[in-house]
Design a protein around this motif. Structure first.
Motif, short mmCIF file in Angstrom:
data_model
loop_
_atom_site.label_atom_id
_atom_site.label_comp_id
_atom_site.label_asym_id
_atom_site.label_seq_id
_atom_site.Cartn_x
_atom_site.Cartn_y
_atom_site.Cartn_z
N UNK A 6 -19.20 23.85 60.06
CA UNK A 6 -18.65 22.55 60.48
C UNK A 6 -19.53 21.40 60.10
N UNK A 7 -20.30 21.72 59.26
CA UNK A 7 -21.15 20.64 58.91
C UNK A 7 -21.31 20.51 57.25
N UNK A 8 -20.89 19.23 56.71
CA UNK A 8 -21.14 19.15 55.59
C UNK A 8 -22.35 18.79 54.89
N UNK A 9 -22.43 19.73 53.62
CA UNK A 9 -23.94 19.64 53.01
C UNK A 9 -23.59 19.15 51.36
N UNK A 10 -24.79 18.45 51.16
CA UNK A 10 -24.63 17.85 49.47
C UNK A 10 -26.18 18.15 49.12
N UNK A 11 -26.47 19.22 48.47
CA UNK A 11 -27.59 19.71 47.97
C UNK A 11 -27.77 19.51 46.45
N UNK A 12 -29.04 19.10 46.10
CA UNK A 12 -29.32 19.02 44.53
C UNK A 12 -30.32 19.97 44.26
N UNK A 13 -30.44 20.35 43.00
CA UNK A 13 -31.29 21.29 42.45
C UNK A 13 -31.23 22.70 42.72
N UNK A 14 -30.06 23.34 43.18
CA UNK A 14 -29.87 24.87 43.44
C UNK A 14 -30.03 25.52 42.05
N UNK A 15 -30.93 26.23 42.05
CA UNK A 15 -31.32 26.81 40.65
C UNK A 15 -30.65 28.23 40.47
N UNK A 16 -30.08 28.34 39.14
CA UNK A 16 -29.50 29.42 38.74
C UNK A 16 -29.58 29.75 37.07
N UNK A 17 -28.88 30.63 36.55
CA UNK A 17 -29.41 30.88 34.81
C UNK A 17 -28.83 29.67 34.33
N UNK A 18 -29.71 29.30 33.10
CA UNK A 18 -29.17 28.20 32.34
C UNK A 18 -27.97 28.29 31.69
N UNK A 19 -27.48 29.57 31.36
CA UNK A 19 -26.37 29.89 30.69
C UNK A 19 -25.26 29.50 31.72
N UNK A 20 -25.53 30.08 33.02
CA UNK A 20 -24.49 30.02 33.92
C UNK A 20 -24.29 28.53 34.27
N UNK A 21 -25.18 27.51 34.50
CA UNK A 21 -25.05 26.26 34.67
C UNK A 21 -24.57 25.37 33.65
N UNK A 22 -24.63 25.78 32.50
CA UNK A 22 -24.13 25.15 31.50
C UNK A 22 -22.56 25.20 31.52
N UNK A 23 -22.04 26.51 31.81
CA UNK A 23 -20.45 26.56 32.02
C UNK A 23 -19.95 26.09 33.14
N UNK A 24 -20.74 25.30 34.21
CA UNK A 24 -20.08 24.73 35.53
C UNK A 24 -19.96 23.49 35.17
N UNK A 25 -18.70 22.94 35.34
CA UNK A 25 -18.23 21.38 35.28
C UNK A 25 -18.09 20.82 36.73
N UNK A 26 -17.87 19.37 36.81
CA UNK A 26 -17.41 18.86 38.08
C UNK A 26 -16.32 19.42 38.68
N UNK A 27 -16.27 19.90 39.88
CA UNK A 27 -15.36 20.45 40.74
C UNK A 27 -15.27 22.07 40.53
N UNK A 28 -16.04 22.66 39.66
CA UNK A 28 -16.16 24.04 39.74
C UNK A 28 -16.44 24.76 41.03
#
Length: 219
Positions: free
Chosen positions: A56-78
């Motif tokens: 029940x707590x909202x979090x906003x986190x930057x810099x969550x690491x993942x594969x580069x190709x996976x990150x490239x395929x994710x857009x705003x709202x995904x």
């Protein structure tokens, strides 16, 4: 150094195992993705800025690491699935990337075990070498008056080696002797007292005055 490295790797492995055991899967929304250029994406990592709710707590986190190709395929709202540690809810990991890393970490335990065996074997070998080098001449060797071939002992700090000889039954016996120049040897004119093992010409140790007193050989 090897022991310290194994200790650090062991703590890292334990922390990874604890995270895998505690983490819970949570759905999140991507606010922004960051990926390197296409030419640099092979085996590279990207990052995600995510929004999610946990306990029940909202979090906003930057810099969550993942594969580069996976990150490239994710857009705003995904939508992306995260693994969240209840003890550290503000440090999530992207689920697929974290699980792939955990599968690779499974080999770490074998590496740690092998490293520990190497460290133990190296420690045992060094103890055995020191025992043979320092103690065996004193326990099993014979005391002789040693004559340095150069006529004098080497100078300097630490342990030094020099060529020398002694006579046994009127036969000249050449040896490689060891001494500590900063310690005064037991002398007899130009000769110094040494412990030798006749069967091992390299196991020859000069007896210094302090050691002779400790062993009760001189008063």
């Amino acid at each position: 150094l090897l022991g310290l490295g194994i200790g650090w790797a062991g703590r890292f492995f334990v922390e990874e195992q604890r995270f895998a055991a505690r983490a819970e899967e949570v759905a999140a929304l991507v606010a922004r993705s960051h990926a390197p250029p296409v030419s640099d994406r092979e085996d590279a990592e990207g990052t995600l800025d995510v929004l999610y709710t946990y306990a029940n707590v909202e979090h906003s986190v930057s810099g969550v690491r993942t594969r580069a190709d996976f990150a490239a395929g994710m857009g705003h709202g995904s939508q992306v699935m995260l693994l969240v540690d209840p003890e550290h809810p503000g440090a999530p990991r992207e689920a697929v990337h974290a699980r792939a890393r955990a599968s690779r970490m499974g080999w770490l335990s074998w590496g740690l075990a092998l490293g520990a065996l190497v460290a133990a074997a190296g420690f045992g070998w060094e103890v055995r070498r020191l025992w043979r080098k320092e103690v065996v001449p004193l326990r099993l060797g014979a005391l002789v008056w040693l004559t340095p071939d150069d006529g004098y002992l080497p100078e300097g700090k630490g342990e030094a080696e020099f060529s020398a000889h002694y006579f046994r039954q009127d036969v000249k016996q050449p040896v490689r002797a060891r001494c500590r120049p900063q310690r005064a040897p037991v002398r007899n004119g130009g000769k110094v007292l040494a412990a030798v093992v006749p069967s091992e010409p390299g196991w020859c140790r000069v007896i210094d005055e302090e050691l002779a007193r400790q062993l009760g050989w001189v008063r």
